[in-house]
Write a protein that holds these residues in place. Structure first.
Motif, mmCIF file in Angstrom:
data_model
loop_
_atom_site.group_PDB
_atom_site.id
_atom_site.type_symbol
_atom_site.label_atom_id
_atom_site.label_comp_id
_atom_site.label_asym_id
_atom_site.label_seq_id
_atom_site.Cartn_x
_atom_site.Cartn_y
_atom_site.Cartn_z
ATOM 1 N N LEU A 1 0.506 -1.136 -0.120
ATOM 2 C CA LEU A 1 0.160 -0.293 -0.049
ATOM 3 C C LEU A 1 1.248 1.387 0.127
ATOM 4 O O LEU A 1 2.078 1.708 0.769
ATOM 5 C CB LEU A 1 -0.193 0.406 1.191
ATOM 6 C CG LEU A 1 -1.768 -1.389 1.474
ATOM 7 C CD1 LEU A 1 -1.389 -2.828 2.618
ATOM 8 C CD2 LEU A 1 -2.784 -0.865 1.857
ATOM 9 N N LEU B 1 0.853 5.656 -0.975
ATOM 10 C CA LEU B 1 -0.284 6.630 -1.548
ATOM 11 C C LEU B 1 0.861 7.906 -2.553
ATOM 12 O O LEU B 1 1.896 7.623 -2.936
ATOM 13 C CB LEU B 1 -0.081 7.712 -0.366
ATOM 14 C CG LEU B 1 -1.016 7.399 0.424
ATOM 15 C CD1 LEU B 1 -0.855 8.064 1.910
ATOM 16 C CD2 LEU B 1 -2.577 6.668 -0.027
ATOM 17 N N ASP C 1 -4.360 10.005 -4.082
ATOM 18 C CA ASP C 1 -4.818 8.260 -4.353
ATOM 19 C C ASP C 1 -3.972 7.905 -3.334
ATOM 20 O O ASP C 1 -2.949 7.661 -2.761
ATOM 21 C CB ASP C 1 -4.621 7.769 -5.151
ATOM 22 C CG ASP C 1 -5.618 8.497 -6.920
ATOM 23 O OD1 ASP C 1 -5.985 9.321 -6.255
ATOM 24 O OD2 ASP C 1 -5.756 8.027 -8.337
ATOM 25 N N GLU C 2 -4.396 6.143 -2.448
ATOM 26 C CA GLU C 2 -3.920 5.108 -2.039
ATOM 27 C C GLU C 2 -4.455 4.281 -2.993
ATOM 28 O O GLU C 2 -5.557 4.136 -3.779
ATOM 29 C CB GLU C 2 -4.672 5.556 -0.529
ATOM 30 C CG GLU C 2 -4.166 3.809 0.262
ATOM 31 C CD GLU C 2 -5.000 3.951 2.261
ATOM 32 O OE1 GLU C 2 -4.166 3.445 2.867
ATOM 33 O OE2 GLU C 2 -6.171 4.143 1.469
ATOM 34 N N GLU D 1 -8.037 1.111 -5.800
ATOM 35 C CA GLU D 1 -7.396 2.136 -5.767
ATOM 36 C C GLU D 1 -8.524 3.193 -5.699
ATOM 37 O O GLU D 1 -9.410 3.384 -6.275
ATOM 38 C CB GLU D 1 -6.188 2.689 -7.364
ATOM 39 C CG GLU D 1 -5.555 3.694 -7.405
ATOM 40 C CD GLU D 1 -5.245 4.114 -8.666
ATOM 41 O OE1 GLU D 1 -4.265 5.036 -8.337
ATOM 42 O OE2 GLU D 1 -4.807 3.307 -8.917
ATOM 43 N N VAL E 1 -1.702 8.585 7.998
ATOM 44 C CA VAL E 1 -2.102 7.364 7.535
ATOM 45 C C VAL E 1 -1.728 6.674 8.600
ATOM 46 O O VAL E 1 -0.654 6.126 8.812
ATOM 47 C CB VAL E 1 -2.016 7.306 6.181
ATOM 48 C CG1 VAL E 1 -0.607 7.117 6.211
ATOM 49 C CG2 VAL E 1 -2.370 5.842 5.683
ATOM 50 N N CYS F 1 -2.024 1.718 8.580
ATOM 51 C CA CYS F 1 -3.436 0.793 8.411
ATOM 52 C C CYS F 1 -3.251 0.348 9.356
ATOM 53 O O CYS F 1 -2.186 0.150 10.025
ATOM 54 C CB CYS F 1 -2.422 0.748 7.240
ATOM 55 S SG CYS F 1 -2.871 1.718 5.624
ATOM 56 N N CYS G 1 -7.879 1.660 6.860
ATOM 57 C CA CYS G 1 -6.297 1.972 6.848
ATOM 58 C C CYS G 1 -7.215 3.813 7.292
ATOM 59 O O CYS G 1 -8.437 3.740 6.755
ATOM 60 C CB CYS G 1 -5.959 2.443 5.655
ATOM 61 S SG CYS G 1 -4.987 1.283 5.481
ATOM 62 N N LEU H 1 -6.943 8.025 7.874
ATOM 63 C CA LEU H 1 -6.317 8.350 7.205
ATOM 64 C C LEU H 1 -6.403 10.373 7.472
ATOM 65 O O LEU H 1 -7.718 10.400 7.331
ATOM 66 C CB LEU H 1 -6.176 8.763 5.550
ATOM 67 C CG LEU H 1 -6.141 8.200 4.845
ATOM 68 C CD1 LEU H 1 -6.824 7.176 4.485
ATOM 69 C CD2 LEU H 1 -5.743 8.263 3.316
#
Length: 562
Positions: A109, A111, A127-128, A141, A151, A153, A167, A169
């Motif tokens: 994972l 960003l 975008d993650e 995505e 962030v 997770c 996750c 954020l």
């Protein structure tokens, strides 16, 4: 009781039957009489033999079916190397791994932010993305925020929920988002209650469940002017619990949630050259008006100044890092200052050994230099003066010291446990690295000496980072696995499959977050890089050839953390 003949028949049934058959060959009538009057022991022996051979046949049949008839489960093919490129993008210093698609291979994972066909890059969304660790294909995505400050997770969710893990954020300017770790779907999205002028401090802390929903709750720390405040949120819904609570001091990023041996929770954080702390129970009372499920520790309360909330523990220079030594409640704390580092007792906060003078600018890593003995690798100094110090955490003794010049702003180091109960260490250094004319004497790099040997730096047209591998069983050798000339944003060494598939992940991209360019996510299997690696000898060469050393590194086996 059995007579002698019957006893012999019981012990040697086949031999007895053979003798009777020979005696009865010439006398059929007697043979018929014997059949009629066969003793029960003989019939029982034949039944035992038949049962034995039947059991043996069944066992062989089962082995045949399992080995050749029942198909083995398909094992996902894992590529040795893959690479993903994004043009006109920037990438964040965030990297996490988890088995997202259930194929027993760790997935990646990260960003990133690109133009997304927008003319204004600053207004594009972050975008993650989750990609397969086996082949780099995109699993999911999602755009998450205009910008991301924090962030975290693998945050557990309540039992029975559709998403067992998420996750979390914290976005800018004011967003608070939870994303399903396995699908990328948004679980909740709220506006945060932070002031527009507040700075969000790292990391995001998970505290015990206070609202009874079965998920750990979330503590976000912010700083405005010289005041640090805490904001408590439900881990399952994202709703704020109570109001903002002030910690009463100024502080910096690098907070640590510590549990004492009495089960009390405290927040530790650096403030100038002191170690500051705050009781989670006291903070909860401020935001809700009640004490909640938290405890306080009388000994720790006596160490906290009622006004400044500063601890009695001080550091030589500014406190740079606070790290938990792996262990249970009351785990020891490694305090790393700009001029020295020391291991503090997890309950008394007293030094376990004499502070070690060092100029530490990057976060240390834990590993095992001796079998089953935890050690810490500390980077002392920068540039051509950088040394890697291996210290026994139990005694503070220097086990080994390596001189490894580096470039400013290089990636963090990493370690992986090996099957021999030690660890393989991965460090970044300068590309052109070779031993000097003044070689190290025999044994200076052996355990307990702490001596070192310098390297010479050859000037090249471009500055390149090189990845070096080190294993304690070969203390005179570094193995140069790869070199990279682009800017490295994040790096980690990962065991993608239990006990077998060790690889490294690299995120590269523009150094300026406001100037988009080529972004790459790269995976390389460590074992496949060993045959073409360069052997760098520390001091006088040993009896092993370069190929023999590569073979020893190739035979390394890795194991998962307990």
């Amino acid at each position: 009781m059995l007579d002698h003949k019957d006893l012999e028949a019981e012990i040697h049934p086949l031999k007895n039957e053979e003798r009777k058959s020979q005696e009865n060959l010439g006398n059929p009538s007697k043979n018929e009489d014997n059949v009629k009057s066969a003793p029960p022991q003989s019939r029982l022996s034949r039944c035992r033999a038949a049962a034995f051979f039947l059991s043996l046949f069944l066992c062989l049949f089962v082995v045949f079916v399992v080995s050749f008839v029942i198909p083995c489960p398909d094992r996902p093919a894992s590529q040795r190397m893959w690479r993903i490129d994004y043009s006109a993008a920037v990438i964040y210093d965030f990297l996490a791994v988890d088995d997202i698609n259930g194929d027993r291979i760790q997935d990646v994972l990260f960003l990133y932010k690109n133009t997304n066909s927008s003319n204004n890059f600053s207004r594009s969304c972050v975008d993650e993305a989750a990609v397969s660790g086996a082949n780099g294909s995109t699993l999911w995505e999602r755009p998450v925020a205009q910008d991301v400050a924090l962030v975290e997770c693998a945050v557990p969710q309540p039992r029975g929920s559709e998403a067992p893990s998420a996750c979390i954020l914290v976005g800018r300017p004011s967003s608070f988002i939870a994303v399903n770790l396995f699908t990328g779907e948004t679980l909740w999205n709220h506006s945060s209650s932070f002031s527009g002028n507040a700075s969000i401090l790292s990391p995001l802390l998970q505290v015990p469940d206070v609202d009874g929903d079965g998920a750990p709750d979330l503590l976000v720390l912010t700083q405005e002017r010289e005041e640090v405040s805490g904001h408590l949120y439900s881990g399952s819904t994202g709703h704020q619990i109570g109001l903002r609570g002030s910690l009463g001091v100024d502080g910096e990023s690098g907070f640590l949630l510590h549990v004492t041996r009495t089960g009390a929770h405290y927040i530790l954080f650096p403030c100038a050259s002191s170690l500051c702390g705050c009781s989670v129970k006291g903070l909860y009372e401020k935001v809700t008006g009640s004490g909640g499920p938290f405890k306080s520790d009388p000994h720790w309360e006596s160490m906290l100044n009622a006004t400044t909330r500063r601890m009695l523990s001080h550091s030589s220079g500014a406190v740079r890092y606070l790290m938990h030594v792996p262990g249970n409640a009351g785990a020891d704390v490694l305090l790393v200052g700009s001029e020295a580092f020391v291991l503090l007792d997890g309950q008394e906060l007293t030094p376990r050994w004499t502070p070690k003078a060092a100029h530490v600018l990057r976060k240390p890593i834990f590993g095992r230099y001796k079998p089953d003995t935890l050690a810490v690798a500390v980077e002392n100094g920068t540039g051509t003066d950088r040394q890697i110090l291996f210290l026994d955490l139990g005694t503070g003794a220097v086990l080994c010291s390596l001189a490894l010049p580096s470039l400013p702003g290089g990636p963090l180091s990493a370690s992986l446990p090996t099957a021999d109960h030690r660890s393989a260490f991965f460090f970044w250094g300068l590309h052109e690295l070779g031993s000097t004319s003044e070689t190290c004497p025999v044994g200076v790099l052996s355990e307990g000496r702490g001596a070192h040997c310098w390297f010479s730096l050859q000037e090249t047209g471009e500055a390149r980072h090189s990845l070096y591998m080190f294993h304690p069983t070969l203390p005179r050798v570094l193995l140069e696995l790869a070199n990279v000339s682009t800017h490295i944003v994040a790096f980690d060494a990962v065991l993608f499959e239990p006990s077998r598939h060790a690889a490294y992940i690299l995120l590269t991209g523009p150094a300026d977050s406001e100037a988009p360019g080529l972004v790459s996510v790269i995976k390389h299997k460590v074992r496949d890089l060993v045959p073409s690696s360069r052997v760098v000898r520390l001091g006088e060469g040993g009896p092993d050839s370069d190929q023999a050393i590569r073979d020893r590194f190739s035979r390394l086996r890795y194991q998962s953390e307990a």
